[in-house]
Write a protein that holds these residues in place. Structure first.
Motif, mmCIF file in Angstrom:
data_model
loop_
_atom_site.group_PDB
_atom_site.id
_atom_site.type_symbol
_atom_site.label_atom_id
_atom_site.label_comp_id
_atom_site.label_asym_id
_atom_site.label_seq_id
_atom_site.Cartn_x
_atom_site.Cartn_y
_atom_site.Cartn_z
ATOM 1 N N SER A 286 26.264 57.658 20.925
ATOM 2 C CA SER A 286 26.406 58.656 21.997
ATOM 3 C C SER A 286 27.856 59.153 22.085
ATOM 4 O O SER A 286 28.785 58.463 21.645
ATOM 5 N N ASP A 287 28.026 60.327 22.668
ATOM 6 C CA ASP A 287 29.380 60.884 22.824
ATOM 7 C C ASP A 287 30.268 59.929 23.610
ATOM 8 O O ASP A 287 31.444 59.751 23.303
ATOM 9 N N ASN A 288 29.657 59.324 24.640
ATOM 10 C CA ASN A 288 30.396 58.357 25.447
ATOM 11 C C ASN A 288 30.899 57.194 24.620
ATOM 12 O O ASN A 288 32.043 56.768 24.728
ATOM 13 N N GLU A 289 29.999 56.676 23.786
ATOM 14 C CA GLU A 289 30.335 55.521 22.964
ATOM 15 C C GLU A 289 31.400 55.909 21.924
ATOM 16 O O GLU A 289 32.329 55.142 21.658
ATOM 17 N N LYS A 290 31.272 57.101 21.369
ATOM 18 C CA LYS A 290 32.295 57.572 20.420
ATOM 19 C C LYS A 290 33.658 57.592 21.105
ATOM 20 O O LYS A 290 34.660 57.172 20.543
ATOM 21 N N SER B 287 33.943 48.984 7.529
ATOM 22 C CA SER B 287 32.658 48.307 7.302
ATOM 23 C C SER B 287 32.049 48.754 5.977
ATOM 24 O O SER B 287 31.884 49.960 5.733
ATOM 25 N N ASP B 288 31.700 47.795 5.133
ATOM 26 C CA ASP B 288 31.090 48.135 3.836
ATOM 27 C C ASP B 288 29.791 48.915 3.998
ATOM 28 O O ASP B 288 29.494 49.812 3.213
ATOM 29 N N GLY C 60 31.946 56.507 15.051
ATOM 30 C CA GLY C 60 30.638 57.004 15.475
ATOM 31 C C GLY C 60 29.838 57.676 14.379
ATOM 32 O O GLY C 60 28.969 58.509 14.655
ATOM 33 N N PHE C 61 30.098 57.303 13.115
ATOM 34 C CA PHE C 61 29.232 57.780 12.038
ATOM 35 C C PHE C 61 27.809 57.300 12.333
ATOM 36 O O PHE C 61 27.627 56.225 12.896
ATOM 37 N N PRO C 62 26.762 58.088 11.964
ATOM 38 C CA PRO C 62 25.384 57.674 12.261
ATOM 39 C C PRO C 62 25.125 56.223 11.843
ATOM 40 O O PRO C 62 25.423 55.851 10.708
ATOM 41 N N GLY C 63 24.618 55.436 12.762
ATOM 42 C CA GLY C 63 24.280 54.053 12.460
ATOM 43 C C GLY C 63 25.439 53.084 12.613
ATOM 44 O O GLY C 63 25.289 51.888 12.364
ATOM 45 N N GLU C 64 26.623 53.555 13.033
ATOM 46 C CA GLU C 64 27.759 52.636 13.205
ATOM 47 C C GLU C 64 27.504 51.718 14.390
ATOM 48 O O GLU C 64 27.411 52.169 15.537
ATOM 49 N N GLU D 219 20.099 60.310 11.931
ATOM 50 C CA GLU D 219 20.123 60.445 13.385
ATOM 51 C C GLU D 219 21.552 60.210 13.877
ATOM 52 O O GLU D 219 22.139 59.153 13.617
ATOM 53 N N ASN D 220 22.095 61.193 14.557
ATOM 54 C CA ASN D 220 23.462 61.111 15.089
ATOM 55 C C ASN D 220 23.377 60.249 16.348
ATOM 56 O O ASN D 220 23.354 60.740 17.459
ATOM 57 N N ASN D 221 23.282 58.927 16.138
ATOM 58 C CA ASN D 221 22.798 58.072 17.225
ATOM 59 C C ASN D 221 23.865 57.287 17.981
ATOM 60 O O ASN D 221 23.538 56.405 18.758
#
Ligand code: SAH
Ligand code: SF4
Ligand code: F3S
Length: 444
Positions: A358-362, A274-275, A313-317, A354-356
């Motif tokens: 979640s671990d689950n989503e990562k 993603s750009d 899972g970079f912040p804001g991904e 914000e490391n937003n």
């Protein structure tokens, strides 16, 4: 008389393996013995990695284990490498028992640092720069393999991707003089080495102060000249890793097309499809730039194996960003993919975001990507069945006593029934089975 025995345990990337080899050589030259196990050593050094939180945690677990297993005679424990450089003297605190902290550029001074600790100095700290005259020219003895050698050509990193700790732990880019690299390859060739891997955080950012040693070699960049000069040594196999996409000049592919001993493998980590995320990571390229480099590689004279790294899972991904990564993976069809869940590194620019995710989503994204890669890789590996590949016989296979294991020029693992005395030879193997991450075959 030996001054004492030292055991070094290595974590992290090839650069750390190369630093351990360099440290070992320095220590031997200074009269220390090198111990194969921790139990019998007077000094235990951990060469550490800090790239993700989990890598960093590993070393603290190991120190705990070692100290628990120790009797009355406590060994001196030291930390070197990236964690040492970043954490410095705080590593002496909190009852860790650590006595030596040696940063990433203190490798050559380790004999002195150890001597000071043996003489009773309680905490020995060195986070200094390399001294001018000890820059690179250490004759390495005791490499990790008698057939494959790692040769650092550039250290450090100037890129400052927002998530990454490496520029802080390894400092600025410093390229090694070309003439020295070429001499080392020639020497290794004389010693019977079959493969060298030119290593660096970004090998293709190679930019030495002078081009002594590269005269007479054409090339668009010092790195592609270096590749041609390396090829001219007739070392049977030359691999290089890691390449930074922005600096991946098409002339690198031309050099590889010209010289068969420049091996058919490129590791070109993209991180995201993603750009928007690439911009937030400050990678310095867009998806379209990356894909044009991939196209150059795919349109080359030979088939080059391609591998890459992804951070999920970079912040804001968002889901859309992630789906763009899936599409990129489908397009590139990598031979192997290293997927990492974003890990926040204190002090990096991304750590304030914000490391937003979640671990689950990562984890969900990690697994989905892994599944896609598995399907792609299966087809690529199956295409090898029936073909003959050139393999360097390196070691006994982990799975069977009668099998040996080695790598192809395109860096795939191949296992095959083989006598042990063929170790170190380059042989031809016909592939008859594709596994998830390796090939199986028989000697032709
Ligand atoms: N210089 C190389 C990468 C070196 S670090 C390059 O730029 O391509 C090896 C890999 O670790 C990176 O490619 C990246 O995918 C991963 N990595 C680095 N920092 C990370 C972090 N904070 N969280 C998760 N993965 C990370
Ligand atoms: Fe880290 Fe980026 Fe440098 Fe690679 S290029 S080591 S990811 S800062
Ligand atoms: Fe780890 Fe340092 Fe290498 S952080 S990946 S050992 S450069």
């Amino acid at each position: 008389m030996l001054k004492g025995s030292v055991y070094i345990e290595t974590f992290g990337c090839q650069m750390n393996i190369a630093d351990t080899e360099r440290a070992t050589s320095r220590l031997r030259a200074a009269g220390y013995g090198i111990s194969a196990e921790a139990e019998t050593a007077d000094v235990i050094l951990f060469n550490t990695c800090s790239v993700r939180a989990r890598a960093e945690q590993k070393v603290f677990n190991r120190i705990g284990e070692i100290r628990k297993g120790q009797g009355v005679s406590e060994p001196i424990i030291g930390i070197m490498g990236c964690v040492a450089q970043l954490e410095g003297e705080t590593l002496f605190e909190n009852g860790t028992g650590v006595r030596i902290v040696a940063g990433t550029r203190a490798t050559d001074r380790l004999p002195d640092l150890i001597e000071r600790a043996l003489d009773g100095e309680k905490h020995v700290l060195d986070l200094g720069e390399r001294l001018e005259d000890e820059q690179w020219d250490v004759p390495v003895v005791g490499r990790h393999s008698p057939y494959v050698a790692y040769i650092p050509i550039i250290e450090g990193c100037n890129k400052f991707c927002t998530y990454c700790i490496v520029p802080f732990s390894r400092g600025r880019e410093q390229s090694r003089p070309a003439a020295e690299i070429i001499d080392e390859i020639k020497r290794l060739r004389g010693e019977g080495y079959q493969e060298v891997q030119l290593i660096g955080q970004n090998v293709n950012s190679y930019r030495p102060r002078t081009e002594v040693g590269l005269e007479g070699f054409s090339g668009a960049t010092p790195f592609s000249k270096l590749l041609r000069a390396a090829a001219a040594t007739k070392m049977p196999r030359i691999k290089f890793t890691t390449s930074f996409p922005r600096d991946f000049h098409p002339d690198i592919v031309s050099a590889m097309d010209e010289h068969e001993n420049l091996c058919d493998w490129v590791h070109l980590p993209v991180q995201s499809g993603s750009d928007r995320i690439l911009r937030a990571m400050r990678r310095g390229y867009r998806v379209s730039d990356y894909l044009s480099r991939i196209d150059t590689i795919k349109n080359a004279k030979r088939r080059y194996a391609l591998t890459s790294d992804i951070i999920v899972g970079f912040p804001g991904e968002t889901l859309e960003d992630f789906e763009a990564t899936l599409r990129l993976i489908e397009y590139c069809r990598y031979d192997a993919l290293y997927i990492f869940k974003y890990s926040e590194r204190p002090g990096t620019p991304a750590a304030v975001l914000e490391n937003n995710v979640s671990d689950n989503e990562k984890m969900t994204r990690f697994l989905e990507l892994e599944k896609l890669q598995r399907d792609i890789q299966k087809k690529i590996y199956e295409d090898f069945v029936g073909r003959e590949v050139s393999v360097l016989v390196e070691r006994k296979s982990a799975k069977s006593d009668s099998d040996m294991s080695g790598h192809t020029t395109c860096n795939k693992v191949v296992n095959f029934p083989c006598r042990e005395d063929l170790k170190g030879e380059i042989i031809s193997v016909r592939v008859n089975e594709a596994k998830a991450n390796s090939l199986y075959g028989e000697i032709v």
